[in-house]
Write a protein that holds these residues in place. Structure first.
Motif, PDB file in Angstrom:
ATOM      1  N   SER A   1       0.836  -1.201   0.000  1.00 37.02           N
ATOM      2  CA  SER A   1       0.000   0.000   0.000  1.00 37.02           C
ATOM      3  C   SER A   1       0.872   1.252   0.000  1.00 37.02           C
ATOM      4  CB  SER A   1      -0.903   0.016   1.237  1.00 37.02           C
ATOM      5  OG  SER A   1      -1.705  -1.146   1.289  1.00 37.02           O
TER       6      SER A   1
ATOM      7  N   THR B   1       0.503   5.919  -0.843  1.00 32.97           N
ATOM      8  CA  THR B   1      -0.326   7.061  -1.246  1.00 32.97           C
ATOM      9  C   THR B   1       0.461   7.968  -2.180  1.00 32.97           C
ATOM     10  OG1 THR B   1       0.345   8.370   0.669  1.00 32.97           O
ATOM     11  CG2 THR B   1      -1.656   7.039   0.903  1.00 32.97           C
TER      12      THR B   1
ATOM     13  N   THR C   1      -5.500   8.326  -5.162  1.00 33.24           N
ATOM     14  CA  THR C   1      -4.371   8.765  -4.344  1.00 33.24           C
ATOM     15  C   THR C   1      -3.991   7.714  -3.287  1.00 33.24           C
ATOM     16  OG1 THR C   1      -5.867   9.911  -2.840  1.00 33.24           O
ATOM     17  CG2 THR C   1      -4.899  11.209  -4.639  1.00 33.24           C
ATOM     18  N   SER C   2      -4.881   6.768  -3.027  1.00 28.43           N
ATOM     19  CA  SER C   2      -4.610   5.686  -2.065  1.00 28.43           C
ATOM     20  C   SER C   2      -4.512   4.382  -2.846  1.00 28.43           C
ATOM     21  CB  SER C   2      -5.728   5.614  -1.021  1.00 28.43           C
ATOM     22  OG  SER C   2      -5.453   4.610  -0.077  1.00 28.43           O
TER      23      SER C   2
ATOM     24  N   SER D   1      -3.325   0.210  -3.344  1.00 28.05           N
ATOM     25  CA  SER D   1      -3.165  -1.070  -2.648  1.00 28.05           C
ATOM     26  C   SER D   1      -3.147  -2.188  -3.678  1.00 28.05           C
ATOM     27  CB  SER D   1      -4.317  -1.281  -1.655  1.00 28.05           C
ATOM     28  OG  SER D   1      -4.130  -2.465  -0.925  1.00 28.05           O
TER      29      SER D   1
END
Length: 194
Positions: free
Chosen positions: A9, A11, A40-41, A43
């Motif tokens: 993960s 950002t 923007t995040s 994973s």
């Protein structure tokens, strides 16, 4: 992080796509499928990894204008493979045999708990209290037995991962009860009265 997978993960400060390169060296060699959704995040799950292995990885994100950012090199080590092998039991035997008790002994190739099943047939029917101490040298006392009687028994040991091993069937015969009858003094009984 598991023995065969991990989630990576990160950002970004602006919406961008998502991809991870990974491998056993900084040459990587494998990459995830590019996720073109601009977020923007980020994973990504990596699966099918080897247990107990160190991997190198880096993350990549490209914004809507085509500007690519690539992280530095990072590492993770997958967990060891789960233990699915039961202990090996050996050296099963008895000691301290009396008319009403016996001690059952055995060893295992790894630390495990201790329990004995016993009875007059191979259905057993009785068992010792589970001793949860993890040891490789096992001993369990059986008491309240009947004298001069053959018993069947088997031993059980479960390792810390929960893998149970049960031995084959064994037998022992308790000792005869002690002779507590005094001898009859026949010579005195047969002497004529004076």
């Amino acid at each position: 992080l598991t023995h065969n997978g991990v989630t990576v993960s990160w950002t970004t400060n602006e919406a961008a796509d998502t991809q991870v390169e990974y491998g056993l060296t900084t040459s990587y060699g494998t990459s995830t499928i590019l996720n073109t959704t601009l977020v923007t995040s980020h994973s990504v799950g990596l699966n099918g990894l080897a247990a107990g292995t160190t991997y190198h990885y880096r993350v990549k994100s490209r914004d809507a204008a085509g500007n690519l950012a690539t992280s530095g090199d990072f590492t993770f080590t997958t967990a060891a493979a789960p233990d699915t092998t039961a202990p090996t039991i050996s050296g099963v035997g008895t000691s301290g045999l009396t008319p009403t008790s016996v001690t059952v002994n055995w060893t295992t190739n790894e630390a495990a708990d201790t329990q004995v099943e016993y009875g007059l047939t191979t259905s057993y029917g009785s068992s010792t209290t589970l001793n949860s101490a993890m040891v490789t040298s096992h001993s369990a006392g059986l008491s309240g037995l009947t004298a001069n009687t053959t018993y069947h028994y088997r031993v059980n040991s479960r390792d810390a991962a929960g893998n149970l091993q049960t031995s084959a069937d064994f037998t022992f015969t308790t000792a005869a009860p002690p002779d507590t009858t005094a001898p009859l003094d026949r010579w005195l009984a047969s002497r004529p009265a004076r």
